[in-house]
Design a protein around this motif. Structure first.
Motif, short mmCIF file in Angstrom:
data_model
loop_
_atom_site.label_atom_id
_atom_site.label_comp_id
_atom_site.label_asym_id
_atom_site.label_seq_id
_atom_site.Cartn_x
_atom_site.Cartn_y
_atom_site.Cartn_z
N LEU A 208 0.83 -1.20 0.00
CA LEU A 208 0.00 0.00 0.00
C LEU A 208 0.87 1.26 0.00
N GLY A 209 1.85 1.29 0.87
CA GLY A 209 2.73 2.46 0.94
C GLY A 209 3.45 2.71 -0.36
N TYR A 210 3.97 1.65 -0.96
CA TYR A 210 4.68 1.79 -2.24
C TYR A 210 3.75 2.34 -3.33
N LEU A 211 2.55 1.78 -3.41
CA LEU A 211 1.61 2.20 -4.44
C LEU A 211 1.19 3.66 -4.25
N LEU A 212 0.92 4.04 -3.01
CA LEU A 212 0.52 5.42 -2.74
C LEU A 212 1.60 6.41 -3.13
N GLU A 213 2.85 6.08 -2.80
CA GLU A 213 3.93 7.03 -3.02
C GLU A 213 4.47 7.02 -4.44
N ASN A 214 4.65 5.85 -5.00
CA ASN A 214 5.39 5.73 -6.25
C ASN A 214 4.52 5.58 -7.50
N ILE A 215 3.30 5.11 -7.34
CA ILE A 215 2.42 4.93 -8.50
C ILE A 215 1.35 6.01 -8.55
N LEU A 216 0.72 6.28 -7.41
CA LEU A 216 -0.40 7.22 -7.37
C LEU A 216 -0.01 8.63 -6.97
N GLU A 217 1.20 8.77 -6.42
CA GLU A 217 1.74 10.07 -6.02
C GLU A 217 0.88 10.76 -4.96
N TYR A 218 0.36 9.97 -4.03
CA TYR A 218 -0.30 10.51 -2.85
C TYR A 218 0.77 10.61 -1.75
N GLN A 221 -0.36 11.01 2.10
CA GLN A 221 -0.92 9.78 2.65
C GLN A 221 0.18 8.75 2.90
N ALA A 222 1.11 8.65 1.94
CA ALA A 222 2.23 7.71 2.10
C ALA A 222 3.11 8.12 3.27
N ASP A 223 3.35 9.42 3.42
CA ASP A 223 4.17 9.90 4.53
C ASP A 223 3.52 9.60 5.88
N ASN A 224 2.22 9.83 5.98
CA ASN A 224 1.51 9.55 7.22
C ASN A 224 1.55 8.07 7.57
N LEU A 225 1.41 7.23 6.55
CA LEU A 225 1.49 5.79 6.77
C LEU A 225 2.88 5.40 7.25
N TYR A 226 3.89 5.97 6.64
CA TYR A 226 5.27 5.64 7.00
C TYR A 226 5.62 6.12 8.40
N LEU A 227 5.10 7.28 8.79
CA LEU A 227 5.34 7.79 10.14
C LEU A 227 4.74 6.86 11.20
N CYS A 228 3.56 6.33 10.91
CA CYS A 228 2.94 5.37 11.83
C CYS A 228 3.77 4.09 11.93
N ILE A 229 4.29 3.65 10.81
CA ILE A 229 5.12 2.44 10.78
C ILE A 229 6.34 2.61 11.66
N TYR A 251 14.10 -4.88 -9.56
CA TYR A 251 14.52 -3.74 -8.75
C TYR A 251 13.81 -3.77 -7.41
N ILE A 252 14.49 -3.31 -6.35
CA ILE A 252 13.90 -3.28 -5.01
C ILE A 252 13.77 -1.83 -4.55
N ASN A 253 12.57 -1.44 -4.16
CA ASN A 253 12.37 -0.13 -3.56
C ASN A 253 12.80 -0.22 -2.10
N LYS A 254 13.85 0.50 -1.74
CA LYS A 254 14.47 0.37 -0.43
C LYS A 254 13.57 0.85 0.70
N LYS A 255 12.85 1.94 0.46
CA LYS A 255 12.03 2.52 1.53
C LYS A 255 10.95 1.55 2.00
N TRP A 256 10.23 0.96 1.04
CA TRP A 256 9.11 0.07 1.38
C TRP A 256 9.49 -1.40 1.29
N GLU A 257 10.74 -1.69 0.91
CA GLU A 257 11.24 -3.07 0.77
C GLU A 257 10.37 -3.88 -0.17
N ILE A 258 9.97 -3.24 -1.27
CA ILE A 258 9.10 -3.89 -2.25
C ILE A 258 9.93 -4.30 -3.47
#
Length: 269
Positions: A208-218, A221-229, A251-258
């Motif tokens: 969810l975090g990866y999709l919000l930040e990297n695909i949908l550019e929200y 919302q991605a930042d808020n989710l990551y702060l909670c994590i 390829y591996i997205n380091k922030k979300w480990e996706i």
């Protein structure tokens, strides 16, 4: 004048009741043979006055729906789940529609409930799918009013994670992203509690975090989710974006480990 099953059902409807059980019918008419009562109900089903949506459970069809012989599931799902003695919430595209995030009428109605498993049912064009979760957390659901009472639906945040967790049921990850593109506007991940992250599988949160930040550019919302994590000490492990697909040379997205093993394309709704 003899008081008939038809008279009784009409009286139920006048009292605001839309559902009844076979057991109730037999209790109301104790002098009637069970076969006679079943035959009377079968005749009313044939006349599209009522419909059987579960064994031993009937829904009274309002006049405006009698030509089709079925009514929307939201009219009776709460009654049905009480009849079955189950906690529940409406999920996936049906929940997303309440937040304006499903432009097409879902062809299937999805309910999350607790074990033991309930078999999905299909009668007269109405299909109800049941997904199991060990518990139903009411704090992550919302109550909504319907023409016949109240129903319980997943919150926007839980709807988002359920869409990812059960992505196969709605047509795959591309379909999920298409719905998330509008659902995300209703999500407030900053309010999530630690219990939410204990309830939702961590790989689902990562996707969810990866999709919000990297695909949908929200980004917010991605930042808020990551702060909670970070706040709740949630640990990531490398997770493929799409399950059951090769991760070789991805390829591996380091922030979300996706592990990016799927090309995302937003579908047209």
């Amino acid at each position: 004048m003899r008081y008939t099953v038809t008279n009784w059902i009409e009286d139920l409807q006048k009292d605001g009741r839309i559902c009844f059980s076979l057991a109730e019918t037999m209790e109301k008419f104790p002098s009637h043979n069970g076969i006679v009562l079943r035959n009377a109900l079968t005749r009313l089903v044939g006349k599209k006055k009522i419909c059987s949506v579960w064994k031993g459970f009937y829904v009274i069809i309002p006049i405006e729906y009698q030509s089709k012989g079925i009514i929307p599931e939201v009219f009776y799902i709460d009654w049905l789940m009480k009849f079955l003695g189950r906690n529940y919430y409406i999920s996936l595209l049906n929940a997303a529609a309440f937040y304006g995030a499903a432009h097409q009428q879902p062809q299937e109605f999805t309910v999350v409930t607790t074990p033991p498993s309930l078999r999905s049912t299909q009668k007269k064009g109405t299909k109800i799918n049941f997904n199991n979760k060990a518990t139903i957390p009411e704090q992550f659901t919302e109550q909504r009013k319907t023409p016949t009472g109240y129903i319980r639906i997943s919150s926007p945040e839980l709807t988002a994670t359920d869409l990812i967790q059960f992505e196969k049921e709605i047509g795959g990850i591309n379909r999920v992203v298409t719905v998330l593109n509008e659902l995300a506007e209703s999500c407030d991940f900053s309010k999530l509690t630690k219990e939410f992250f204990q309830y939702v599988p961590t790989p689902v949160i990562q996707r969810l975090g990866y999709l919000l930040e990297n695909i949908l550019e929200y980004q917010s919302q991605a930042d808020n989710l990551y702060l909670c994590i970070k706040k709740y000490g949630i640990l990531f492990r490398k997770t493929p974006l799409k399950s059951r697909k090769s991760i070789t040379n991805c390829y591996i997205n380091k922030k979300w480990e996706i592990i990016i093993n799927e090309q995302i394309e937003i579908d047209e709704l």
